[in-house]
Design an enzyme around this catalytic site. Structure first.
Site, PDB file in Angstrom:
ATOM      1  N   PHE A 257      -1.191  24.406  28.519  1.00 51.46           N
ATOM      2  CA  PHE A 257       0.140  24.550  27.939  1.00 51.46           C
ATOM      3  C   PHE A 257       0.250  25.935  27.306  1.00 51.46           C
ATOM      4  O   PHE A 257      -0.464  26.243  26.360  1.00 51.46           O
ATOM      5  CB  PHE A 257       0.409  23.449  26.912  1.00 51.46           C
ATOM      6  CG  PHE A 257       1.857  23.334  26.558  1.00 51.46           C
ATOM      7  CD1 PHE A 257       2.726  22.625  27.365  1.00 51.46           C
ATOM      8  CD2 PHE A 257       2.360  23.974  25.433  1.00 51.46           C
ATOM      9  CE1 PHE A 257       4.080  22.539  27.055  1.00 51.46           C
ATOM     10  CE2 PHE A 257       3.707  23.892  25.112  1.00 51.46           C
ATOM     11  CZ  PHE A 257       4.564  23.172  25.927  1.00 51.46           C
ATOM     12  N   VAL A 258       1.121  26.768  27.863  1.00 47.92           N
ATOM     13  CA  VAL A 258       1.239  28.156  27.416  1.00 47.92           C
ATOM     14  C   VAL A 258       2.435  28.357  26.498  1.00 47.92           C
ATOM     15  O   VAL A 258       3.468  27.706  26.643  1.00 47.92           O
ATOM     16  CB  VAL A 258       1.314  29.130  28.613  1.00 47.92           C
ATOM     17  CG1 VAL A 258      -0.005  29.201  29.342  1.00 47.92           C
ATOM     18  CG2 VAL A 258       2.429  28.754  29.569  1.00 47.92           C
TER      19      VAL A 258
ATOM     20  N   ASP B  54       7.272  25.637  36.497  1.00 50.01           N
ATOM     21  CA  ASP B  54       6.217  24.656  36.277  1.00 50.01           C
ATOM     22  C   ASP B  54       6.464  23.464  37.195  1.00 50.01           C
ATOM     23  O   ASP B  54       6.039  23.458  38.342  1.00 50.01           O
ATOM     24  CB  ASP B  54       6.204  24.266  34.796  1.00 50.01           C
ATOM     25  CG  ASP B  54       5.003  23.434  34.389  1.00 50.01           C
ATOM     26  OD1 ASP B  54       4.168  23.098  35.243  1.00 50.01           O
ATOM     27  OD2 ASP B  54       4.902  23.114  33.189  1.00 50.01           O
TER      28      ASP B  54
ATOM     29  N   LYS C 208       3.315  28.388  37.661  1.00 50.45           N
ATOM     30  CA  LYS C 208       2.214  27.447  37.432  1.00 50.45           C
ATOM     31  C   LYS C 208       2.266  26.355  38.501  1.00 50.45           C
ATOM     32  O   LYS C 208       2.795  25.262  38.284  1.00 50.45           O
ATOM     33  CB  LYS C 208       2.307  26.863  36.023  1.00 50.45           C
ATOM     34  CG  LYS C 208       1.103  26.019  35.654  1.00 50.45           C
ATOM     35  CD  LYS C 208       0.975  25.774  34.162  1.00 50.45           C
ATOM     36  CE  LYS C 208       1.824  24.666  33.674  1.00 50.45           C
ATOM     37  NZ  LYS C 208       1.546  24.285  32.274  1.00 50.45           N
TER      38      LYS C 208
ATOM     39  N   GLY D 165      14.020  30.171  26.497  1.00 51.66           N
ATOM     40  CA  GLY D 165      12.709  30.708  26.817  1.00 51.66           C
ATOM     41  C   GLY D 165      12.686  32.040  27.519  1.00 51.66           C
ATOM     42  O   GLY D 165      11.759  32.822  27.351  1.00 51.66           O
TER      43      GLY D 165
ATOM     44  N   GLU E 259      13.659  33.361  34.898  1.00 54.79           N
ATOM     45  CA  GLU E 259      13.168  32.218  34.145  1.00 54.79           C
ATOM     46  C   GLU E 259      11.767  32.528  33.622  1.00 54.79           C
ATOM     47  O   GLU E 259      11.018  33.264  34.265  1.00 54.79           O
ATOM     48  CB  GLU E 259      13.168  30.983  35.050  1.00 54.79           C
ATOM     49  CG  GLU E 259      12.586  29.728  34.454  1.00 54.79           C
ATOM     50  CD  GLU E 259      13.357  29.158  33.269  1.00 54.79           C
ATOM     51  OE1 GLU E 259      13.544  29.871  32.278  1.00 54.79           O
ATOM     52  OE2 GLU E 259      13.736  27.978  33.327  1.00 54.79           O
TER      53      GLU E 259
END
Length: 185
Positions: free
Chosen positions: A157-158, A108, A136, A49, A104
């Protein structure tokens, strides 16, 4: 480039544009340059990611750095953490006596970054700091905060700019909120 194809129909709304992302990354990159000037840090990217964020951010850090990567997972194909952190690829660099900066995509639940921070400190790192593209707080399961964050975002949810749902949407150049019906199956 137009993203009016299959992926855009799954996006509820664009949360952060490509221009907003790049502008803020430049700002934080200046701060990181000053923080790490003369320290020769190891900058650790968490794959997959963080790839777009890592590439954009390291290009903005104008002081020598050493780059390394880890593959870590606590999500699998779901939308919430399993709580079980798996290291699939560890660092090649010895961090003992070194400053470490983790880049990162999103902080979350906090599960992954809490585990990594403890692990790297246990390996003798002089310091371990976290820089996230997105923070988040509404998703936290463990009390942890980034040292640097480009954006604080609400729930939802992104996807995009490296963030995925079931390995899709990473290649969007912006951050969008995924329609719940896409992942509610």
């Amino acid at each position: 480039m137009s993203y009016t194809t299959d992926m855009m129909q799954d996006i509820e709304r664009v949360l952060l544009t490509e221009e907003e992302l790049q502008s803020r990354i430049r700002e934080v990159g200046k701060t990181l340059t000053e923080e790490y000037r003369g320290k020769d840090p190891v900058v650790v990217g968490i794959l997959k990611g963080a790839i777009p964020f890592y590439a954009a951010m390291t290009a903005q850090i104008a002081t020598p750095i050493e780059e390394d990567f880890m593959v870590v997972s606590s999500y699998g194909s779901g939308t919430t953490t399993s709580g079980n952190v798996k290291i699939r690829k560890d660092l090649d660099t010895d961090v003992s006596g070194r400053h470490v900066l983790i880049l990162e995509d999103i902080l979350d639940s906090g599960v992954t970054l809490h585990t990594l921070t403890r692990m790297l400190k246990g390996r003798g790192a002089l310091s371990v700091k976290i820089c996230t593209l997105l923070d988040k707080p509404s998703g936290r399961r463990i009390e942890i905060a980034p040292d640097y964050s480009c954006f604080t975002i609400p729930g939802g949810f992104v996807v995009g700019f490296g963030l995925d749902y079931d390995e899709h949407y990473r290649n969007l150049p912006f951050i969008g909120i995924l329609k719940p019906e896409v992942y509610a199956t």
